[in-house]
Design an enzyme around this catalytic site. Structure first.
Site, PDB file in Angstrom:
ATOM      1  N   TRP A 139      73.014 -10.615  -0.744  1.00 41.24           N
ATOM      2  CA  TRP A 139      73.101 -11.974  -0.341  1.00 41.24           C
ATOM      3  C   TRP A 139      72.290 -12.645  -1.247  1.00 41.24           C
ATOM      4  O   TRP A 139      71.254 -12.404  -1.597  1.00 41.24           O
ATOM      5  CB  TRP A 139      72.663 -12.037   1.082  1.00 41.24           C
ATOM      6  CG  TRP A 139      72.643 -13.190   1.535  1.00 41.24           C
ATOM      7  CD1 TRP A 139      73.692 -14.089   1.789  1.00 41.24           C
ATOM      8  CD2 TRP A 139      71.600 -13.954   2.532  1.00 41.24           C
ATOM      9  NE1 TRP A 139      73.395 -15.404   2.214  1.00 41.24           N
ATOM     10  CE2 TRP A 139      72.231 -15.197   2.983  1.00 41.24           C
ATOM     11  CE3 TRP A 139      70.364 -13.646   2.873  1.00 41.24           C
ATOM     12  CZ2 TRP A 139      71.383 -16.003   3.698  1.00 41.24           C
ATOM     13  CZ3 TRP A 139      69.561 -14.356   3.747  1.00 41.24           C
ATOM     14  CH2 TRP A 139      70.054 -15.734   3.956  1.00 41.24           C
ATOM     15  N   ASP A 221      67.123  -6.704   7.081  1.00 44.03           N
ATOM     16  CA  ASP A 221      67.786  -8.011   7.251  1.00 44.03           C
ATOM     17  C   ASP A 221      68.992  -7.680   8.470  1.00 44.03           C
ATOM     18  O   ASP A 221      69.952  -7.085   8.031  1.00 44.03           O
ATOM     19  CB  ASP A 221      68.293  -8.593   6.240  1.00 44.03           C
ATOM     20  CG  ASP A 221      69.044  -9.875   6.401  1.00 44.03           C
ATOM     21  OD1 ASP A 221      68.888 -10.421   7.544  1.00 44.03           O
ATOM     22  OD2 ASP A 221      69.333 -10.818   5.471  1.00 44.03           O
ATOM     23  N   LYS A 259      75.685 -15.313  13.743  1.00 48.06           N
ATOM     24  CA  LYS A 259      76.985 -14.624  13.766  1.00 48.06           C
ATOM     25  C   LYS A 259      77.346 -14.102  15.160  1.00 48.06           C
ATOM     26  O   LYS A 259      78.472 -14.323  15.663  1.00 48.06           O
ATOM     27  CB  LYS A 259      77.119 -13.596  12.516  1.00 48.06           C
ATOM     28  CG  LYS A 259      76.624 -13.999  11.351  1.00 48.06           C
ATOM     29  CD  LYS A 259      77.709 -14.959  10.861  1.00 48.06           C
ATOM     30  CE  LYS A 259      77.343 -15.118   9.228  1.00 48.06           C
ATOM     31  NZ  LYS A 259      76.291 -15.802   8.684  1.00 48.06           N
TER      32      LYS A 259
END
Length: 415
Positions: A139, A221, A259
């Site tokens: 990311w 993460d 999300k």
């Protein structure tokens, strides 16, 4: 006179693409850049369980809803976030669970980005790692966060372009030969961004064993728990393996609710620091130091989004409904992967495309080159990152054939 010296920095690619997409008036435009869930009609989907929670919160009309909370966050929210991440059953807590929970210091953050940032500056200040190891690719914001934390960055291989698969051997070889004691290793708990490729459980065990043997610090993460597979338990497997099977290891976890609850703009997250077994007495000290950093930045996490999460996770009925919503989102994305793959195979598009259905989660590393990506944007108004990363949630039954045909044409043109 003081003169400000500041150099330009490149714009964020995802936000720049979204802006370009929004300004595009082409009727068949497709946005495969933004990491947000969309329905088959291409519209946002406020989760039904979230809408029900919002309704109940309005009816509750809690007069304290706009008040300050604690620096560490909403006190009732913190154990809920912890228990979801680490798999504790609040209805059947044991002495062993209580001892394990005592190893975990939790604070509320400004979503997953804030959790990553808080963790990075906390480790930079108190652990002083010589290096943080990021996957190649990772990311993009991981690079920015650790740069701002002042920790030197190195990368370990993760993606094999030749096979379009997870480069487990390359990752292990690099960390084995180059990583040093006290280094931080950034790991994606599930649904690796941007590749969509995750280690198997046996590979996870090998990765964690290597970290333990070399005294490397795992930083997980977790941005997609429950969203990737439809199961909150399955998507937290690696994190829970470390907690339960490696009690002498320390780690931390950045947790996002963007999300899995569809709360992108509400910025709901948590950061968890896990101490080794026997160091429980340090937990409050860890939390106090985290609060010191929080106080100097944003004072406390926002309350609106975490109130929604809290309402859902404290109601068995709403929790069950949330699990159904997770399955709805994950199954739609899986079906869109299959539809894109099937159409590319039907068209006989040059190359192999099986990786699209072998990857999981929101993103696919398609294998398209930057030139092919630019052609998709310029000729067909299809927006995805120059790396070839596509957000599968942007596909729908209405546009997947158009996207597949456009990919087929640009691949043939550049072959």
């Amino acid at each position: 006179m003081t003169v400000l010296t500041v150099a330009p920095v490149p714009p964020d690619e995802i936000f720049a693409l979204t802006r370009a997409y929004n300004n595009d008036d082409y009727p068949q435009k497709v946005n495969l850049s933004a990491g947000v869930y969309r329905t088959n009609d291409g519209e946002p989907w406020p989760l039904p369980v979230v809408q029900e929670a919002e309704k109940q919160l309005r009816e509750d009309n809690n007069i304290f809803r706009h008040e300050y909370t604690a620096i560490e966050g909403d006190i009732a929210f913190l154990p809920l976030a912890r228990d979801l991440m680490f798999g504790f059953d609040s209805q059947a807590s044991s002495e062993k669970d209580a001892a394990t929970k005592a190893r975990i210091g939790t604070v509320q953050t400004v979503a997953g980005t804030g959790a990553n940032h808080l963790g990075a500056i906390f480790l930079a200040r108190h652990m002083k790692p010589r290096t943080v190891w990021l996957s190649n690719p990772s990311w993009a914001n991981h690079l920015t966060i650790w740069e701002l934390a002042g920790v030197p960055r190195k990368t370990y291989p993760y993606y094999s372009a030749a096979t379009r698969s997870f480069d487990f051997r390359g990752m292990m070889s690099t960390l084995e030969s180059e990583a040093e004691e006290g280094d931080v290793v950034l790991l994606h708990a599930c649904a690796h961004n941007p590749t969509g490729l995750d280690p198997s459980k046996e590979q996870w065990k090998s990765i964690i064993d290597l970290c333990e043997r070399k005294s490397l610090f795992p930083f997980f993460d977790s941005a997609y728990q429950g969203f990737a597979s439809g199961s909150a338990d399955e998507d937290a497997w690696a994190v829970r393996y470390v907690l339960n099977e490696k009690p002498q290891m320390e780690m931390c976890v950045a947790q996002s609710f963007s999300k899995n609850f569809g709360l992108y703009g509400q910025r709901v997250g948590a950061f968890h620091y896990v101490l080794n077994d026997g160091a429980q007495d340090l937990r409050d000290t860890v939390v106090v130091n985290l609060c010191h950093l929080i106080r100097g930045e944003y004072s406390m996490g926002p309350t609106a989004g975490c109130s929604i999460v809290k309402k859902v996770l404290t109601s068995p009925e709403l929790t069950a409904q949330w699990y159904d919503d997770l399955k709805t989102m994950s199954s739609r994305i899986i079906s869109m992967r299959q539809a894109l793959y099937d159409e590319l195979v039907r068209l006989g598009t040059p190359g192999t495309w099986k990786h699209i259905i072998e990857q999981n989660g929101m993103f696919s590393y398609t294998g398209l080159t930057p030139l092919q990506v630019y052609a998709l944007k310029d000729k067909y108004h299809i927006y995805l990152l120059k790396s070839g990363r596509a957000s599968i949630s942007g596909l729908s039954p209405k546009n997947v054939t158009y996207v597949a045909r456009a990919i087929d044409k640009v691949v043939r043109n550049f072959n």
